[in-house]
Write an enzyme that holds these catalytic residues in place. Structure first.
Site, PDB file in Angstrom:
ATOM      1  N   CYS A   1      73.592 138.334  98.366  1.00 10.76           N
ATOM      2  CA  CYS A   1      74.490 139.445  98.098  1.00 10.76           C
ATOM      3  C   CYS A   1      74.990 139.480  99.399  1.00 10.76           C
ATOM      4  O   CYS A   1      75.084 139.651 100.181  1.00 10.76           O
ATOM      5  CB  CYS A   1      73.867 141.060  98.092  1.00 10.76           C
ATOM      6  SG  CYS A   1      75.261 142.048  98.061  1.00 10.76           S
TER       7      CYS A   1
ATOM      8  N   CYS B   1      76.903 142.537 100.722  1.00  9.37           N
ATOM      9  CA  CYS B   1      75.346 142.868 101.490  1.00  9.37           C
ATOM     10  C   CYS B   1      75.580 142.718 103.714  1.00  9.37           C
ATOM     11  O   CYS B   1      75.348 143.458 103.804  1.00  9.37           O
ATOM     12  CB  CYS B   1      74.498 143.322 100.571  1.00  9.37           C
ATOM     13  SG  CYS B   1      74.761 143.791  99.525  1.00  9.37           S
ATOM     14  N   ASP B   2      74.983 141.460 103.026  1.00  8.30           N
ATOM     15  CA  ASP B   2      74.319 140.634 104.449  1.00  8.30           C
ATOM     16  C   ASP B   2      75.572 139.857 105.165  1.00  8.30           C
ATOM     17  O   ASP B   2      75.636 139.151 105.569  1.00  8.30           O
ATOM     18  CB  ASP B   2      73.041 139.713 103.673  1.00  8.30           C
ATOM     19  CG  ASP B   2      72.222 141.006 103.486  1.00  8.30           C
ATOM     20  OD1 ASP B   2      72.079 142.078 103.436  1.00  8.30           O
ATOM     21  OD2 ASP B   2      72.046 140.184 101.951  1.00  8.30           O
TER      22      ASP B   2
END
Ligand SMILES: Cc1cc2nc3c(=O)[nH]c(=O)nc-3n(C[C@H](O)[C@H](O)[C@H](O)COP(=O)(O)OP(=O)(O)OC[C@H]3O[C@@H](n4cnc5c(N)ncnc54)[C@H](O)[C@@H]3O)c2cc1C
Length: 401
Positions: free
Chosen positions: A224, A227-228
């Site tokens: 992701c 997200c990261d």
């Protein structure tokens, strides 16, 4: 009851999911935002043994790990004990219609079922809001002329479903028994029964299957980017894959990474033309054609430190200097629970009858990506959710007649 600590940051769908699970159990938690208290980022990395992904969750000295590990503990029935929650009496709860999954298909099915007075209940699944919660730009959902953030779109669908009286339970079904009516669905130890079941469990990200990939998952390897990607500001990273997701993630990562390698097995992409043009124009993206990830390199202290890539035509390998790897190689339909009871195609996608949503067990309906390996779009998932609710309404009416 113990009070867990969640290390989180702004825009982190997995942090939100972890928090939702704890909230659904009535657990108060302490949240430490590593983007606001920057010194906490290093503390989190050290406490978690080098992990560079959020959330990281602790129950006192016990390191749970990330969101997936929190859900795994819950599915194994161990989380309540770790949190020292009081045991509740396990009585079956009956609903007329249960919808498994809270992506565009599930919410649309709920909106239609609720408006038909079927009082549906959604059991959200671990990823509340579904796959779209991992993207910031949805440019092709009709009605949003300037595009819409995936999370905003899903929150809005949730509100709309609730407006007509949909009950939403945050949880994951871990076992089903469709052999007799009412159908039985288990959320861990808790039992739900229902007259009609709509399955909209979608699809999950696929990984490459390398030992080194799982070793460095959450410590450099992620599925992701939204997200990261934050953890790799100013660094070189790689994305592996050749579809829309891979190209979108590569383009997104160029917003803050120094360089993005896009690794693809073939010499052409499957992604849409528009997406390809966007990626090709981006000077920060270097495409490694005919190539595959050979090994994720790293050590116990630092996590992933580099990536070795193999050219599939020449057999040559090279280390490319990437500190992060984002795997974007497609999805597997979430159908394991139904392997003994429902019809599936050769790739384990559910196979409804004809162009309806009806499954081979009367009273069970399927919609969205879980039964669609071809289109896999939010709008097609939503459309099929509408069909499933209408089919369920018709079927329930026939049973009562
Ligand atoms: C990064 C990314 C970007 C995308 N961008 C776009 C875009 O711009 N436009 C577009 O149209 N599409 C886009 N898509 C595709 C789109 O997100 C999917 O086609 C769509 O979300 C499918 O909807 P769905 O409801 O079938 O399933 P999903 O969205 O996958 O939702 C499935 C739901 O089922 C739940 N679930 C799973 N197992 C269980 C269980 N055991 N019990 C209960 N619930 C369960 C999950 O938690 C989840 O809530 C994108 C996808 C990704 C990954």
């Amino acid at each position: 009851m113990k009070k867990p600590i969640i290390y989180s940051k702004d825009y982190c769908p997995y942090c939100d999911k972890a928090k939702e699970l704890l909230k659904s159990k009535g657990v108060a938690y302490e949240e430490i935002r590593i983007d606001l208290e920057v010194e906490q980022k290093d503390i989190m990395i050290e406490r978690s043994g080098g992990r560079r992904t959020v959330p990281q969750i602790f129950i006192e000295d016990f390191h749970v790990g990330g969101c997936d590990e929190l859900f795994e503990l819950d599915a194994q029935g161990k989380l309540d004990d770790l949190l020292e929650l009081e045991k509740k009496e396990n009585k079956a709860e009956h609903r007329k219609v249960i919808i498994m999954g809270s992506g565009p298909a599930g919410y649309t099915a709920a909106i239609y079922a609720a408006r038909a007075n079927l009082a549906p209940t959604i059991i959200s699944g671990p990823q509340k809001g579904g796959q779209l919660t991992t993207t910031t730009d949805v440019d092709n959902f009709p009605g949003f002329s300037d595009g819409v953030d995936g999370n905003e779109l899903m929150t809005s669908m949730e509100k709309q479903a609730k407006r007509f009286g949909t009950e939403i339970i945050f949880g994951e079904i871990t076992k089903v028994d469709l052999s007799q009516k009412p159908f039985k669905l288990y959320e861990g130890e808790k039992l739900f029964t229902c007259d009609a079941l709509i399955i909209s469990t979608g699809a999950s990200a696929r990984y490459l299957g390398l030992g080194s990939e799982s070793k460095y998952k959450n410590r450099g390897v992620s599925a992701c980017a939204t997200c990261d990607g934050f953890f790799f500001k100013g660094q070189k990273v790689a994305v592996v894959g050749g579809g829309d997701t891979a190209l979108e993630e590569a383009t997104y990562l160029t917003n803050f990474c120094e360089k993005v390698f896009l690794i693809h097995r073939r010499d052409e992409f499957r992604a849409s033309k528009a997406m390809q043009e966007r990626a090709a124009k981006n000077e920060k993206i270097e495409i490694l054609w005919d190539s595959a990830v050979d090994e994720v390199l790293g050590d116990d202290k630092q996590g992933m430190t580099d990536l070795r890539v193999r050219n599939l035509k020449t057999g040559e390998t090279k280390e490319i200097g990437a500190k992060g790897l984002f795997v974007a190689i497609g999805h597997t339909p979430n159908t394991t629970l139904f392997k003994d009871s429902l019809e599936m195609d050769e790739n384990n996608y559910l196979r409804p009858e004809g162009d309806s949503s009806r499954m081979n067990v009367p009273g069970v309906f399927a919609c969205g990506d879980v039964m669609d390996s071809t289109y896999r779009q939010a709008i097609t998932a939503a459309g099929s959710g509408c069909k499933a609710a209408m089919d369920a309404e018709r079927w329930l009416g026939e049973q009562e007649a």
